[in-house]
Design a protein around this motif. Sequence first.
Motif, mmCIF file in Angstrom:
data_model
loop_
_atom_site.group_PDB
_atom_site.id
_atom_site.type_symbol
_atom_site.label_atom_id
_atom_site.label_comp_id
_atom_site.label_asym_id
_atom_site.label_seq_id
_atom_site.Cartn_x
_atom_site.Cartn_y
_atom_site.Cartn_z
ATOM 1 N N ALA A 1 -8.025 -13.845 -19.245
ATOM 2 C CA ALA A 1 -8.705 -14.115 -18.264
ATOM 3 C C ALA A 1 -8.143 -13.531 -17.169
ATOM 4 N N ALA A 2 -6.514 -13.961 -16.922
ATOM 5 C CA ALA A 2 -6.012 -12.942 -15.603
ATOM 6 C C ALA A 2 -6.065 -11.732 -15.762
ATOM 7 N N SER A 3 -5.519 -11.518 -17.365
ATOM 8 C CA SER A 3 -4.995 -10.365 -17.466
ATOM 9 C C SER A 3 -6.724 -8.944 -17.263
ATOM 10 N N ASP A 4 -7.693 -10.045 -17.727
ATOM 11 C CA ASP A 4 -8.612 -9.226 -17.222
ATOM 12 C C ASP A 4 -8.745 -8.089 -15.887
ATOM 13 N N LEU A 5 -8.076 -9.984 -15.308
ATOM 14 C CA LEU A 5 -9.266 -9.678 -13.341
ATOM 15 C C LEU A 5 -7.456 -8.791 -12.905
ATOM 16 N N LEU A 6 -6.693 -8.479 -13.596
ATOM 17 C CA LEU A 6 -5.394 -7.730 -13.094
ATOM 18 C C LEU A 6 -5.583 -6.261 -13.664
ATOM 19 N N TYR A 7 -6.142 -5.645 -14.976
ATOM 20 C CA TYR A 7 -6.556 -4.803 -15.316
ATOM 21 C C TYR A 7 -7.127 -4.264 -14.244
ATOM 22 N N LEU A 8 -9.147 -5.514 -13.697
ATOM 23 C CA LEU A 8 -9.539 -4.852 -12.413
ATOM 24 C C LEU A 8 -9.184 -4.313 -11.202
ATOM 25 N N THR A 9 -8.719 -5.258 -10.728
ATOM 26 C CA THR A 9 -8.221 -4.905 -10.130
ATOM 27 C C THR A 9 -6.683 -3.772 -9.634
ATOM 28 N N GLY A 10 -6.226 -3.674 -10.782
ATOM 29 C CA GLY A 10 -5.491 -2.108 -10.715
ATOM 30 C C GLY A 10 -7.036 -1.075 -11.064
ATOM 31 N N TYR A 11 -7.716 -0.883 -11.655
ATOM 32 C CA TYR A 11 -8.340 -0.258 -11.434
ATOM 33 C C TYR A 11 -8.879 0.243 -10.504
ATOM 34 N N MET A 12 -8.943 -0.922 -9.715
ATOM 35 C CA MET A 12 -9.826 -0.592 -7.966
ATOM 36 C C MET A 12 -8.829 0.021 -6.874
ATOM 37 N N ALA A 13 -7.651 -0.300 -7.517
ATOM 38 C CA ALA A 13 -6.479 0.266 -6.792
ATOM 39 C C ALA A 13 -6.507 1.987 -6.612
ATOM 40 N N VAL A 14 -6.603 2.638 -8.518
ATOM 41 C CA VAL A 14 -6.837 3.504 -8.500
ATOM 42 C C VAL A 14 -8.014 4.428 -7.814
ATOM 43 N N ASP A 15 -8.940 3.520 -7.666
ATOM 44 C CA ASP A 15 -10.131 3.926 -6.570
ATOM 45 C C ASP A 15 -9.433 4.097 -5.229
ATOM 46 N N GLU A 16 -8.923 3.320 -5.097
ATOM 47 C CA GLU A 16 -8.981 3.704 -4.015
ATOM 48 C C GLU A 16 -7.424 5.064 -3.378
ATOM 49 N N GLY A 17 -7.367 5.962 -4.872
ATOM 50 C CA GLY A 17 -5.892 5.965 -4.724
ATOM 51 C C GLY A 17 -4.360 5.635 -4.480
ATOM 52 N N LEU A 18 -4.440 4.249 -4.837
ATOM 53 C CA LEU A 18 -3.137 3.780 -4.656
ATOM 54 C C LEU A 18 -2.539 4.032 -5.901
ATOM 55 N N HIS A 19 -1.876 4.897 -6.283
ATOM 56 C CA HIS A 19 -1.721 5.058 -7.804
ATOM 57 C C HIS A 19 -0.490 3.849 -8.326
ATOM 58 N N GLY A 20 0.738 4.102 -7.623
ATOM 59 C CA GLY A 20 1.420 3.561 -7.950
ATOM 60 C C GLY A 20 1.360 2.116 -7.877
ATOM 61 N N LEU A 21 0.319 1.305 -6.742
ATOM 62 C CA LEU A 21 0.069 0.394 -6.882
ATOM 63 C C LEU A 21 -1.024 -0.575 -8.622
ATOM 64 N N ALA A 22 -1.699 0.135 -8.311
ATOM 65 C CA ALA A 22 -2.585 0.293 -9.600
ATOM 66 C C ALA A 22 -1.629 0.195 -11.039
ATOM 67 N N LEU B 1 0.645 -1.175 0.101
ATOM 68 C CA LEU B 1 -0.659 -0.017 0.174
ATOM 69 C C LEU B 1 0.643 1.504 0.241
ATOM 70 N N GLY B 2 2.131 1.043 0.038
ATOM 71 C CA GLY B 2 3.046 1.530 0.455
ATOM 72 C C GLY B 2 3.007 2.858 -1.142
ATOM 73 N N THR B 3 2.923 1.850 -1.688
ATOM 74 C CA THR B 3 3.338 2.425 -3.354
ATOM 75 C C THR B 3 1.864 2.991 -3.993
ATOM 76 N N ALA B 4 2.046 3.803 -3.636
ATOM 77 C CA ALA B 4 1.189 4.451 -4.148
ATOM 78 C C ALA B 4 1.784 6.387 -4.393
ATOM 79 N N LEU B 5 2.470 6.454 -5.420
ATOM 80 C CA LEU B 5 3.182 7.132 -5.922
ATOM 81 C C LEU B 5 2.923 6.871 -7.718
ATOM 82 N N PHE B 6 2.252 7.456 -8.021
ATOM 83 C CA PHE B 6 2.195 6.943 -9.927
ATOM 84 C C PHE B 6 3.414 8.002 -10.434
ATOM 85 N N SER B 7 3.672 7.175 -11.699
ATOM 86 C CA SER B 7 5.381 7.378 -11.642
ATOM 87 C C SER B 7 4.983 7.805 -13.201
#
Length: 446
Positions: A208-229, A118-124
């Motif tokens: 199918a895994a790629s779709d799920l990873l994309y969705l999980t990244g999108y959810m990280a964006v929603d939480e403001g964890l941009h580096g994690l996304a 969660l500390g990887t919140a920084l968008f690069s």
Amino acid sequence: MAKGARNVCLERLLDETTWTQSQFATAVNRVGTEQGRPLKYDASAVNHWLGGTIPVPKVRPLILEALARKLGRPVTETDAGFPTTHGPLDAQRSTVEGLLELGRHDMDPTHPSRRGVLGTALFSVALTIPDWPDVVGRMEAVQTGRVSRIGHSDVATVEAMTAKLSDLDDQFGGRMARPMAAAFLVNTVGPHLRADASEKVRRAMMSAASDLLYLTGYMAVDEGLHGLAQRYYVKALELAGAADDHLTYCTTLRGMSVQAVDLGHNAQALRLANAAAAAAPNAGPRMRAFLAGQQAHAYAATGHRAHALQHIREAEVAMEKAESRARVFGSYDPSALAYHIAQVQFGLGDLAGSVENMAESSKLRHGVYRRTRVRYDAMLAERQLQLGHLEAACATWDRVLDDYPLVQSGRADDRVATMKKLLRPHLHNGTARALHERARSVTVAA
């Protein structure tokens, strides 16, 4: 901070930027502010770093990001003369091992190791994005794990679970749904990727895994964890390439562009939007509208009026062709197109036109997409207020507060906080005062 020999590596990088020490400090402070960590470094701090003082670990990524943005390329700890740390997200791991580590450290909200991910919140802006030729077909050979062999039914299960998680994300927000997505990645998808399978099933599972990873990244964006996304998005690109899945590859690049433009990194957003379009030469009309709409938004944000208008018209024409066809999961629809038209108008200075199309987008979205309704209706209210339409803005914000308690979303939290701030100068107005009191009393679902 520990003092050592003079840091010639950092000195070389600073010379390359042509910054003064004060400008360097200001750039680091700016990145810290973006991450919600205001800093007050000045030239004396930079002088200490150059003299061999090692910055504290939590500040080093901010220094690297400031340098990367200026130089237009990734800058590593070694490049900057800092001690190398090998955390749980070591980029040298294989694709499957990397996504398992990423998900494992994200899935358990109570686990101490989750703080690292969660500390990887920084968008690069200097993130290395693999091009299609660099990822297509490239992944380590499948290895047998505890699942001996998978078939089409296993792929269907992953696809169905991804669709269900997407529904939960939209109704309740990324903060609630993402740990479940991470757990599913680790406990089910990871073992499936390691299992024996026919080549056709193997590619379908990676897709199918790629779709799920994309969705999980999108959810990280929603939480403001941009580096994690960004980490999830890059893994999605790798798996999409391994599966020869142009659709998810382009969708992910477009998602990264959306993330960038929403954060104000407009040049990066344009580069990603154009890369997504370039990687989909044979896209159907709905996908063409999906990509062109984001290109138009990015062009408007960078001030390219003619290109923005050209691409939004392309999106409109493509949508007209697509509307007679059946919709699919995650597809682009008329409400999304109206939103993009509004964003183009706003970027080009047409505030009134933007409000009109944001309202149209809201009307088309009525009854669905709860989390999106909260965010976009809040944006509509902000623009109505900019036009001087206080009563209309309050009515729109009232709708926002109807949905907001049910949504666990960092971006929704930010919009409601902005609402309270914007209402304060208008508390002499009874409608605004009542709305402000209601906003203060509203709580988000635990």
